[in-house]
Each structure stands twice: as C-alpha cells, then as structure tokens.
Design a protein around this motif. Structure first.
Motif, short mmCIF file in Angstrom:
data_model
loop_
_atom_site.label_atom_id
_atom_site.label_comp_id
_atom_site.label_asym_id
_atom_site.label_seq_id
_atom_site.Cartn_x
_atom_site.Cartn_y
_atom_site.Cartn_z
N SER A 76 0.83 -1.20 0.00
CA SER A 76 0.00 0.00 0.00
C SER A 76 0.87 1.26 0.00
CB SER A 76 -0.92 -0.02 1.22
OG SER A 76 -1.62 1.20 1.34
N LYS A 77 1.94 1.23 0.78
CA LYS A 77 2.84 2.39 0.84
C LYS A 77 3.60 2.55 -0.48
CE LYS A 77 3.43 1.93 5.85
NZ LYS A 77 2.45 2.97 6.17
N MET A 78 4.00 1.43 -1.07
CA MET A 78 4.67 1.50 -2.37
C MET A 78 3.77 2.15 -3.41
SD MET A 78 6.53 -2.26 -2.53
CE MET A 78 7.06 -2.03 -4.23
N ASP A 79 2.52 1.75 -3.43
CA ASP A 79 1.57 2.32 -4.40
C ASP A 79 1.37 3.81 -4.15
OD1 ASP A 79 1.17 0.03 -5.84
OD2 ASP A 79 -0.70 -0.52 -4.86
N TYR A 80 1.20 4.16 -2.89
CA TYR A 80 0.88 5.56 -2.53
C TYR A 80 2.02 6.50 -2.91
CZ TYR A 80 -0.86 9.53 0.14
OH TYR A 80 -1.32 10.77 0.51
N PHE A 81 3.26 6.04 -2.68
CA PHE A 81 4.41 6.91 -2.95
C PHE A 81 5.10 6.59 -4.28
CE2 PHE A 81 4.06 7.03 1.75
CZ PHE A 81 3.88 8.40 1.90
N ASN A 82 4.43 5.76 -5.10
CA ASN A 82 4.94 5.46 -6.44
C ASN A 82 6.35 4.88 -6.41
OD1 ASN A 82 4.59 5.34 -9.25
ND2 ASN A 82 5.60 7.31 -9.57
N VAL A 83 6.54 3.91 -5.54
CA VAL A 83 7.82 3.20 -5.45
C VAL A 83 7.62 1.80 -6.04
CG1 VAL A 83 9.51 2.18 -3.87
CG2 VAL A 83 8.60 4.47 -3.42
N SER A 84 8.51 1.39 -6.93
CA SER A 84 8.38 0.09 -7.57
C SER A 84 9.35 -0.92 -6.97
CB SER A 84 8.63 0.20 -9.08
OG SER A 84 10.00 0.43 -9.32
N VAL A 85 9.16 -2.17 -7.33
CA VAL A 85 10.05 -3.24 -6.88
C VAL A 85 11.48 -2.97 -7.35
CG1 VAL A 85 10.58 -5.70 -7.16
CG2 VAL A 85 8.23 -4.97 -6.76
N ILE A 86 11.62 -2.39 -8.53
CA ILE A 86 12.96 -2.08 -9.07
C ILE A 86 13.71 -1.10 -8.17
CG2 ILE A 86 14.18 -1.05 -11.04
CD1 ILE A 86 11.88 -2.01 -12.81
N ASP A 87 12.97 -0.25 -7.46
CA ASP A 87 13.59 0.73 -6.57
C ASP A 87 14.09 0.10 -5.27
OD1 ASP A 87 12.94 2.87 -8.33
OD2 ASP A 87 10.89 2.88 -7.53
N ILE A 88 13.75 -1.18 -5.04
CA ILE A 88 14.13 -1.84 -3.79
C ILE A 88 14.91 -3.11 -4.14
CG2 ILE A 88 13.30 -2.81 -1.61
CD1 ILE A 88 10.75 -1.17 -1.98
N PRO A 89 16.22 -3.00 -4.36
CA PRO A 89 17.03 -4.16 -4.77
C PRO A 89 17.40 -5.09 -3.61
CG PRO A 89 18.42 -2.22 -4.58
CD PRO A 89 17.01 -1.75 -4.32
N SER A 90 16.93 -4.83 -2.42
CA SER A 90 17.26 -5.65 -1.26
C SER A 90 16.81 -7.09 -1.47
CB SER A 90 16.56 -5.10 -0.01
OG SER A 90 16.70 -3.70 0.09
N LYS A 91 17.52 -8.02 -0.83
CA LYS A 91 17.08 -9.42 -0.82
C LYS A 91 15.90 -9.54 0.15
CE LYS A 91 21.62 -11.28 -1.97
NZ LYS A 91 22.75 -12.12 -1.52
N ILE A 92 15.05 -10.51 -0.12
CA ILE A 92 13.81 -10.64 0.64
C ILE A 92 13.76 -11.99 1.37
CG2 ILE A 92 11.30 -10.59 0.55
CD1 ILE A 92 12.54 -7.96 -0.33
N ALA A 93 13.41 -11.93 2.65
CA ALA A 93 13.18 -13.15 3.44
C ALA A 93 11.74 -13.14 3.93
CB ALA A 93 14.14 -13.20 4.64
N LYS A 105 3.69 -12.10 -5.57
CA LYS A 105 2.55 -11.59 -6.35
C LYS A 105 2.73 -10.12 -6.70
CE LYS A 105 -2.51 -11.38 -6.27
NZ LYS A 105 -3.74 -11.68 -5.49
N ILE A 106 3.43 -9.37 -5.84
CA ILE A 106 3.64 -7.95 -6.13
C ILE A 106 4.99 -7.69 -6.80
CG2 ILE A 106 2.09 -7.22 -4.29
CD1 ILE A 106 4.50 -6.51 -2.57
N GLY A 107 5.72 -8.78 -7.11
CA GLY A 107 6.91 -8.62 -7.92
C GLY A 107 8.24 -8.91 -7.27
#
Length: 254
Positions: A76-93, A105-107
């Motif tokens: 929801s915050k990503m959508d609101y502030f127009n931040v994409s998955v590409i802007d967050i290169p961190s690894k995910i756990a 599902k969100i990329g």
C-alpha cells in the motif's frame, strides 16, 4: 456439499483475518461448513515519515516479512508513494509460503524461507553469506515480538507498518454458534486471536465441547498457557494444512 466426508456436519470457525477462500473451499470439500469470524483486525499505520523510510528500504541488504498483513501494508505504501520493486534491490526473506506468495505476487523474489514458519526457527536458520556488517530491516506489526531484532547476529532495524487490535463485535456471534452447534471446531492462527478469545469468549463457553486447532507451536503454546487443550496442530504451519489435519482427526473418530 458432499453427502459424506470427515467434516460432515462440522462447523469450522476461522478466527484470523480472512486472506484466502481456498481453505473455505477445502472445508466444503470435506463436507463441513466454514465460517470466518475474525477476532482480530489489522490496519496499516500511516505516518509522516513513511515516504522517507520507504525510499531508504533499498539501502538494506535484506528485508524480512513475517506475515501477509505486513506485505499488504508495505505494498500500500509502495503504491501511494509510487515506489516500484525495481527501486528496492534488497534481498527478501519471508516466514511462510503464504507470505512469500504475497510478496512474489507484487513482484519481489523471495530468497529465504525457514523450514518451520515461525520467528524462533527463522533466527536459527537465517545465515546469509554476507558479513555481519550487513543491514537488515524487519517490516512488522504492532504486536510482533523482539526475537528477530534481539537474536539475529547483525544490525536489525524495525519498521512497524501495521497494528493489530481486537475485533470485539465478533465475539457474540462466535459464542452463539459454539453454544448452539453440535459439532464445531475453532481454529486459531495467532496468539493475538487466542488472547481475545480467552478474555471474551472463554468466560461464557469455557474450553470444552468443541475442537481446537492451532496453526503452529507459538499459537499452540498460547492456547496451552490459556488453559486450552489443543486437538490439532499441523506439521506445516498453514491454514490449508490445519484443515487437512482437522479432517484426518475427524476421520479417525468416525
């Protein structure tokens, strides 16, 4: 609805926040009647610092998510502030396959999931090859414990992005159903739901006369400490497996 099945005539109450219709369909396939009566409700926490925090997420080596609620609030915050998955290169756990599925599902691509879906197992198994100087961000709810911050051997920052509260308006209907239904199972997916049930429902209906299911050992521990007897706990900590385990148990007693 099947004429026969291990859950035939069984009302199965889900006390967590509804996230998937798949488990309701599974209950029906086994002949039961699924009911969603959430005892807790989650709400995204919005703050004036959200945009700054969100745009620094990419500076962390790893982002950790332990619930689908955290994923939903973060998205929801990503959508609101127009931040994409590409802007967050961190690894995910992610703790759990359902949380991982919500992230993918969100990329995002999930790089680590513990073998048992709980924070205490996560901190034992999460051993990235990077140095201990790496930065980790834990996206959490208001009732999350401190184990991830305290027991991981590197710097962990926390961002509380949603809050969990009691949904007291569900109690009356839940109590009525348990009191008036001959065959009933109540399934718990979190200690938070156990706490609300103990405070509001147990004084009226007690812990007897219905089947109790717990999604994992942390929720099981909360139930046992509250005075309940846990009848069903699956090996894999998902609602689907909890329903499967419940069906197997009922089948044994028929």
């Amino acid at each position: 609805m099947p004429e026969y099945g291990p859950l035939k005539g069984e009302t199965v109450i889900f006390t967590g926040t509804a996230k998937s219709l798949e488990v309701f369909d599974l209950v029906k396939q086994y002949g039961g009647v699924p009911l969603s009566i959430p005892l807790i409700q989650v709400k995204e926490i919005k703050d004036s610092t959200d945009e700054v925090k969100l745009k620094t997420c990419g500076d962390f080596d790893w982002l950790i998510f332990t619930s689908q609620s955290a994923v939903k609030a973060f998205h929801s915050k990503m959508d609101y502030f127009n931040v994409s998955v590409i802007d967050i290169p961190s690894k995910i756990a992610a703790v759990g396959t359902q949380t991982a599925a919500a992230l993918e599902k969100i990329g995002f691509t999930v790089k680590f999931i513990p073998s048992v879906f709980s924070a205490d197992v996560f901190v034992k198994q999460f051993k990235p090859v990077e140095s201990k100087e790496m930065k980790v961000l834990f996206l959490k709810g208001s009732l999350a414990g401190s184990i991830i911050r305290e027991e991981l051997p590197f710097h962990v920052e926390e961002w509380t992005i949603y809050e969990t509260g009691a949904k007291h308006d569900s109690i009356e209907s839940l109590v009525d159903i348990v009191k008036t239904t001959e065959k009933c199972s109540v399934l718990f997916a979190s200690p938070s739901a156990v706490r609300v049930f103990k405070e509001s429902a147990v004084p009226v209906i007690g812990w007897e006369g219905y089947t109790i299911g717990a999604i994992g050992h942390v929720t099981e521990k909360a139930l046992l400490e509250a005075g309940a007897k846990v009848d069903v706990k699956p090996e894999i900590y998902t609602l689907k497996e909890l329903v499967e385990s419940l069906a197997r148990r009922k089948d044994e007693f028929q």
